[in-house]
Scaffold this active site. Sequence first.
Site, PDB file in Angstrom:
ATOM      1  N   GLU A 300     -82.190   7.140  94.175  1.00 22.95           N
ATOM      2  CA  GLU A 300     -83.463   6.554  93.759  1.00 22.95           C
ATOM      3  C   GLU A 300     -84.050   5.656  94.849  1.00 22.95           C
ATOM      4  O   GLU A 300     -84.464   4.528  94.594  1.00 22.95           O
ATOM      5  CB  GLU A 300     -83.292   5.779  92.443  1.00 22.95           C
ATOM      6  CG  GLU A 300     -82.898   6.695  91.294  1.00 22.95           C
ATOM      7  CD  GLU A 300     -82.820   6.007  89.934  1.00 22.95           C
ATOM      8  OE1 GLU A 300     -82.529   4.795  89.890  1.00 22.95           O
ATOM      9  OE2 GLU A 300     -83.055   6.692  88.931  1.00 22.95           O
ATOM     10  N   LYS A 369     -71.249   7.045  85.533  1.00 17.06           N
ATOM     11  CA  LYS A 369     -71.861   6.845  84.210  1.00 17.06           C
ATOM     12  C   LYS A 369     -71.204   7.769  83.193  1.00 17.06           C
ATOM     13  O   LYS A 369     -70.752   8.863  83.542  1.00 17.06           O
ATOM     14  CB  LYS A 369     -73.363   7.107  84.272  1.00 17.06           C
ATOM     15  CG  LYS A 369     -74.138   6.040  85.035  1.00 17.06           C
ATOM     16  CD  LYS A 369     -75.656   6.215  84.909  1.00 17.06           C
ATOM     17  CE  LYS A 369     -76.373   5.127  85.716  1.00 17.06           C
ATOM     18  NZ  LYS A 369     -77.845   5.208  85.629  1.00 17.06           N
ATOM     19  N   ASP A 374     -78.151  10.054  82.373  1.00 23.13           N
ATOM     20  CA  ASP A 374     -78.538   8.656  82.555  1.00 23.13           C
ATOM     21  C   ASP A 374     -78.589   7.905  81.227  1.00 23.13           C
ATOM     22  O   ASP A 374     -79.682   7.631  80.736  1.00 23.13           O
ATOM     23  CB  ASP A 374     -79.902   8.603  83.252  1.00 23.13           C
ATOM     24  CG  ASP A 374     -80.240   7.215  83.762  1.00 23.13           C
ATOM     25  OD1 ASP A 374     -79.381   6.327  83.649  1.00 23.13           O
ATOM     26  OD2 ASP A 374     -81.359   7.036  84.270  1.00 23.13           O
ATOM     27  N   GLU A 402     -81.662   0.506  77.220  1.00 27.83           N
ATOM     28  CA  GLU A 402     -82.827   1.042  77.911  1.00 27.83           C
ATOM     29  C   GLU A 402     -83.398   2.282  77.219  1.00 27.83           C
ATOM     30  O   GLU A 402     -84.608   2.441  77.122  1.00 27.83           O
ATOM     31  CB  GLU A 402     -82.418   1.385  79.350  1.00 27.83           C
ATOM     32  CG  GLU A 402     -83.498   2.094  80.124  1.00 27.83           C
ATOM     33  CD  GLU A 402     -83.048   2.504  81.528  1.00 27.83           C
ATOM     34  OE1 GLU A 402     -81.900   2.204  81.925  1.00 27.83           O
ATOM     35  OE2 GLU A 402     -83.859   3.135  82.232  1.00 27.83           O
TER      36      GLU A 402
HETATM   37  C1  BDP Z   1     -81.662   4.128  85.305  1.00 30.30           C
HETATM   38  C2  BDP Z   1     -82.611   2.979  85.196  1.00 30.30           C
HETATM   39  C3  BDP Z   1     -82.914   2.331  86.510  1.00 30.30           C
HETATM   40  C4  BDP Z   1     -81.621   2.032  87.245  1.00 30.30           C
HETATM   41  C5  BDP Z   1     -80.807   3.299  87.365  1.00 30.30           C
HETATM   42  C6  BDP Z   1     -79.432   3.041  87.936  1.00 30.30           C
HETATM   43  O1  BDP Z   1     -83.810   3.451  84.616  1.00 30.30           O
HETATM   44  O2  BDP Z   1     -83.654   1.168  86.256  1.00 30.30           O
HETATM   45  O3  BDP Z   1     -81.884   1.510  88.494  1.00 30.30           O
HETATM   46  O4  BDP Z   1     -80.571   3.825  86.085  1.00 30.30           O
HETATM   47  O5  BDP Z   1     -78.485   3.105  87.188  1.00 30.30           O
HETATM   48  O6  BDP Z   1     -81.207   4.386  84.015  1.00 30.30           O
HETATM   49  O7  BDP Z   1     -79.296   2.824  89.135  1.00 30.30           O
END
Ligand code: BDP
Length: 712
Positions: A300, A369, A374, A402
Amino acid sequence: MWLLVACLCAGHARAEDGYDLWLRYRPLPAAQADAYRGRATQLVAGTSTATQAAIRSELLRGLGGLLGRAPALSDRVTHDGAVVVGTPASSPLVAGLHLDLRGLGREGYLVRSAVVDGHAATVIAGNTDVGVLYGAFRFLRLLQTAQPLDRLDLRDRPRVKLRVLDHWDNLDGSVERGYAGASIWDWWTLPDELKPRYTDYARANASIGINGAVLNNVNADPLVLGHAYLEKAAALAGVFRPYGIRVYLSVRFSAPIELGGLKTADPLDPQVRRWWREKADEIYKRIPDFGGFLVKANSEGQPGPQDYHRSHADGANMLAAALAPHGGVVMWRAFVYANKPGEDRTKQAWDEFKPLDGQFAANVLLQVKNGPLDFQPREPFNPLFGAMPKTRLMMEFQVTKEYLGFATHLVYLGTLYREALSADTMARGPGSTVAKVVDGTLDGHALTGIAGVANIGADRDWCGSVFNQANWYAFGRLAWDPTLSARAIAEAWTRMTFGNDAAVVRPVVDMMMGSREAAVDYMTPLGLAHLMGHGHHYGPEPWDASGPRADWTPVYFHRADHDGIGFDRTATGSDAVAQYAPPVAREFADLGRIPDRYLLWFHHVPWTYRMRSGRTLWDALVRHYTQGVDDVRRMRETWAGLKGHVDDERYRQVASFLAIQQREAQWWRDACLAYFQSLNGLPLPAGYAPPAHPLKYYQSLSFKYVPGYSAW
Ligand code: BDP
């Protein structure tokens, strides 16, 4: 006047604003308190270390609060009913009992009835002060949850070594995906101002066995490694230390450039390596028990070793080498999906990391994770679990909600965590559960870990709602012992939070236990995922196709059209299923065997597809969405029935949040059904109400100021 002040103070002290979490220590009912009082007449506990002082003060506070009278402090046992606390080294009385403390390790404890100097006593002992601290909290929990105190013989030790909260807190005081106010860390007034809240945070964590805190966001600001912030981190570490909690920091891979003025952050560059070594040395000078680094790299938009054509192992090992002389670890995240645009996003972490098995240094943990996407309301387990036997894999759960309605939806996550931990990877034959990967027993790893993305903020009640506290609690308990039952944890939490009245405990626990399935049903049933609003993830937006990346949009994930819905991850599609061990892959790939809950995660099927129930998929989907809303309505009714049994302050908060949840559950159902119906043109099954508004209405909603927002 004095009377008035006294009343106000007493009233204030008793206010149930959630600040006290599950450590409320309110007076027990008289009969119970009387029965216990004879078991807590004296307290024999040292104070020669900060941890011992913390133990003593917690026991005085807890027993005093629960029983209405604190035990007398003493250095000898002169009556029946003493509580004797310590290690063989700290307490001659404990030493004299010659207890068998083998097998308890550094953090284990025993709580045991014994005769000391001719008197009946309860002994809380361990090999270290911190073990004793955990034992003291266990003892208090017995009273808080109305358990018998006679003939005690409890021994316990954590099954996982690093039990860590990851705070996604930014240095400007905001919290990424935080729904409980600003950051709990007041960076501006640190290191001078050590708020009592920091100590209470440490107490709460110690009470459930959490022994680490990553202070800052994984999308890390390089400044956190600057002198000023290291001093602030050191101040927090000083507060946490007596409670057995170590501080960790998230680091930005390119910090040598931004902070150190170097031209590169290439992990094989000698100058870069020296920079990190010196940085680690500097940190350990200030924080001798510093835990280590958490790293989000090449994910990201974050920098990472791949920017220099190096592997994740090269990057992790370089940091590991800097920390190793001091005993620190690197927690390197496996949440990546940058490398092969166009490839099924859920496959990318496995593709990148599996080939690196065996290449990570001994003090590196790969933080994975729970699911391959996610933190969705439901995902199958991440196929990396079981796939990298030579690598220490740690679990990453999200405690902050979230994707689960933020702070205002009542969703107990103990069941989600247990579902993930008890999943059988089959990697080394049946019984190769995710829990065994995480606790190291499957492949013989001693360095093990589990992390939870914290839901804690500066709100008075810490977590944005009373029930969100249960998720912090459940995370800690499961990190200590991943095999615990979600129901037992919910029950303990409920008793400590609302008291032991069966008329409250039963319905509250039932409500919690069904709450996550309800959320799955009204948001993403039958294996759907990521239908949430763009960016902020608030509410339903299944029609969103706005980019900038396809794999950030709901249409990418549900793939619905006129004829069908679902993501084909079998051999005819992305073949993500092949990343699982063959028996699991076969089950998931087989339409006849896949559990309904994962159907649309792995298969694209026609709307008219016949489920095992005999219903069409479309009918089943409508039923699930409707069931979710009905379940929330029932939760509200249950809660309404508790009016008068729960203090007003917490009653009102939960009642109003449940009203929000019901409205939003209905919104989720109606918006999703309206959208899917616009594609398939099918009627709703008989007896099911149509969406309250036309699709256009739902599509017109937009939200500008949403808490916890981040561009990701
Ligand atoms: C996602 C979130 C984001 C996080 C990312 C992460 O939307 O804000 O930065 O995971 O885990 O779920 O790095």
